[in-house]
Design a protein around this motif. Structure first.
Motif, short mmCIF file in Angstrom:
data_model
loop_
_atom_site.label_atom_id
_atom_site.label_comp_id
_atom_site.label_asym_id
_atom_site.label_seq_id
_atom_site.Cartn_x
_atom_site.Cartn_y
_atom_site.Cartn_z
N UNK A 88 0.60 -1.30 -0.16
CA UNK A 88 0.08 0.05 -0.02
C UNK A 88 0.91 1.19 0.10
N UNK A 89 2.19 1.12 -0.21
CA UNK A 89 3.01 2.24 -0.24
C UNK A 89 2.67 3.23 -1.24
N UNK A 90 2.54 4.29 -0.63
CA UNK A 90 2.22 5.54 -1.66
C UNK A 90 0.66 5.57 -2.14
N UNK A 91 0.01 4.42 -1.81
CA UNK A 91 -1.60 4.39 -2.26
C UNK A 91 -2.46 5.28 -1.28
N UNK A 92 -3.22 5.68 -2.20
CA UNK A 92 -4.26 6.41 -1.49
C UNK A 92 -5.58 5.72 -0.95
N UNK A 93 -5.91 5.56 0.19
CA UNK A 93 -6.90 4.65 1.04
C UNK A 93 -7.99 5.61 1.75
N UNK A 94 -9.19 5.21 1.54
CA UNK A 94 -10.30 6.07 2.30
C UNK A 94 -10.80 5.28 3.32
N UNK A 95 -10.79 5.90 4.40
CA UNK A 95 -11.51 5.25 5.43
C UNK A 95 -12.82 5.73 5.62
N UNK A 96 -13.88 5.07 5.75
CA UNK A 96 -15.19 5.34 5.98
C UNK A 96 -15.36 5.11 7.57
N UNK A 97 -15.65 6.12 8.45
CA UNK A 97 -15.71 5.85 9.94
C UNK A 97 -14.53 5.77 10.57
#
Ligand code: NAD
Ligand code: UGA
Length: 463
Positions: free
Chosen positions: A325-334
């Motif tokens: 996940x290095x450099x990846x954009x991840x969304x957290x809902x909650x």
């Protein structure tokens, strides 16, 4: 004596809602909630309360400055009260013997000392905080060692069983109220006086009279049983993933047995909140102190399973995203530990975020209730990172779920907010990097529909 003045020490998630409901149901009683934190008290006296609980705003606004008061004048409020609730925090110890396991009773002890010092007439002192077993003994020791002429103390144990997010509902209609008292005539009298307060809205059949030690242990045991159910179903979720079963179907099948019942069988990313972990650690520690190693190991497993579940879920995210996940954009809902609260204490979201940040991910975080400052505080805490500047650079906090998921690789559902169920996932999908992933850590979304839209869907307890 009939109780006409109550003082509650501790204006937190328990003290605030509990006393607001008592004030509403007992207009003849003056209820004063005090705290050492001037900031908390001024928030209780403001338009924006320090905690979010459905229904609480209306009650506070109706009763405040009528028979409900929030004050920093602890001594005066103790002095005038007939009955005092001790409702302060009892966190896990961070140093000394029992560090990381035993419950820290310093705040409770401080309350007992202040009560002993300033009281000038008889008081009923009620242990509402969740404590260790036989904690009332120490409170009594402090109070009795400071006995003055005309001042007698009675100590009761009256643990609180409310759940955040439904606190008002729970307080208005509790499953039971437990009151533990000393097995003396005065102890019985004190039990009756506190019962009379609750009898203003709670039927007598729901008031359970016990001895103090049973009452203290019941609170710890109830939380242990609840946490145990979650770890039990989460352990089954692991088997489901291995064999191709669906944990929701299994939970339904189990819960239809009337001896088991359907509640608290929702497999998840793991339980959070300020109490389950703290109270289980405390229970394990008590067992060890009592030289009951087999019992200690039994309850420790409930905690170990929860850690395993949180790490399994986090690792699944990394593995699915091509092992990095290095450099990846991840969304957290909650980010809250459950829906309908802004509380993040021990939220599984913190664990998931930490794991992803440690692997070099960039996080866009959206929660309908948690303040941005709280998210930053949680993720830059000493226990989470040794590089807070880097964390601040790696997170963005959003106030809109569509913006939060724009141009990101994946969405992780960490809290079961109803709002997340009805979002326009077709619209969200259009603006995400493909392949677009959803990791549903709460099992609240329609996975078939999401797959039809094009999402790569992963969840718990189902392949
Ligand atoms: P909290 O941290 O929200 O509130 C505790 C408050 O006590 C704080 O505002 C703190 O400033 C105040 N305080 C500490 N020492 C004080 C002192 N000497 N004088 C005056 N104020 C003082 O904690 P909480 O979540 O309300 O929990 C309180 C207790 O109730 C804990 O023992 C907890 O285990 C138990 N409990 C919590 C819940 C829950 O849902 N949060 C439910 C049931 C039981
Ligand atoms: C819990 C107890 O439910 C209350 O009775 C108790 O008074 C309180 O702890 C306390 O002593 O502090 P609370 O932590 O507010 O209440 O919330 P819960 O509804 O119990 O949820 C705890 C955690 O378990 C949350 O993270 C929730 O999402 C999770 N959970 C709950 C599951 O993962 N699955 C379930 O089926 C239920």
């Amino acid at each position: 004596m009939a109780i006409t003045k109550i003082c509650c020490i501790g204006a937190g998630y328990v003290g605030g809602p509990t006393c607001s409901v008592i004030a509403m149901q007992c207009p003849h009683i003056k209820v004063t909630v005090v705290d050492i934190s001037a900031q908390r008290i001024s928030q209780w006296n403001s338009e924006k309360l320090p905690i979010y609980e459905p229904g609480l705003d209306d009650i506070v606004k109706k009763q405040r400055n009528v028979n409900l008061f929030f004050s920093t004048n602890i001594e005066e409020s103790i002095q005038e009260a007939d009955l005092i609730f001790i409702s302060v925090n009892t966190p896990t110890m961070t140093f000394g013997v029992g560090k990381g396991r035993a419950v820290d009773l310093t705040y409770v002890e401080n309350c007992a000392r202040t009560i002993a010092q300033v009281s000038t007439n008889n008081k009923i002192v009620v242990e509402k905080s969740t404590v260790s077993v036989r904690a009332a003994e120490n409170i009594l020791k402090i109070l009795n060692a400071n006995d003055k002429p005309n001042v007698k103390f009675q100590v009761l144990s009256n643990p609180e069983f409310l759940s955040e997010g439904v606190a008002v509902e729970n307080l208005l209609n509790p499953d039971r109220v437990i009151i533990g008292h000393e097995e003396t005539a005065d102890g019985l009298w004190a039990f009756k006086e506190l019962s009379k307060v609750y009898l203003n809205w709670i039927p007598e059949s729901k008031i359970l009279k016990t001895n103090i030690w049973s009452s203290e242990l019941t609170k710890l045991a109830a939380n242990a049983f609840l946490a145990d159910r979650i770890s039990s179903i989460n352990s089954i979720s692991v088997i489901c993933e291995a064999i191709g079963a669906d944990v929701s179907e299994v939970a339904k099948g189990i819960g239809l047995d009337s001896r088991i019942g359907p509640k608290f069988l929702q497999a998840s990313v793991g339980f959070g909140g300020s109490c389950f972990q703290k109270d289980l650690l405390n229970l394990v520690y008590i067992c060890e102190c009592l030289n009951l190693p087999q019992v200690a190991v039994y309850w420790q497993q409930v905690l170990d399973m929860n850690v395993y579940q949180k790490s399994r879920f986090s690792n699944k995210i990394i593995k699915s995203l091509c092992n990095t996940v290095t450099g990846k954009k991840i969304t957290m809902f909650g980010f809250a530990f459950k829906k309908d609260t802004g509380d993040t204490r021990e939220s599984p979201a913190i664990y998931v975020a930490k794991t992803l940040l440690d692997e070099g991910a960039k996080l866009n975080i959206y929660d309908p209730r948690v303040e941005p400052g709280q998210i930053k505080k949680d993720l830059t805490h000493l226990y989470v990172t040794d590089n807070p500047e880097n964390v601040i650079k790696s997170i963005e906090i959003h106030d809109n779920p569509y913006k939060a998921s724009h141009s990101t690789h994946a969405i992780i559902i960490c809290t079961e907010w109803d709002k997340f169920v009805n979002l326009d996932y077709e619209e969200i999908y259009k603006h995400m990097i493909k392949p677009a992933f959803i990791f549903d850590g709460r099992k609240i979304l329609n996975h078939k529909t999401l797959a039809t839209i094009g999402f790569q869907v992963h969840t718990i307890g189902k392949r």
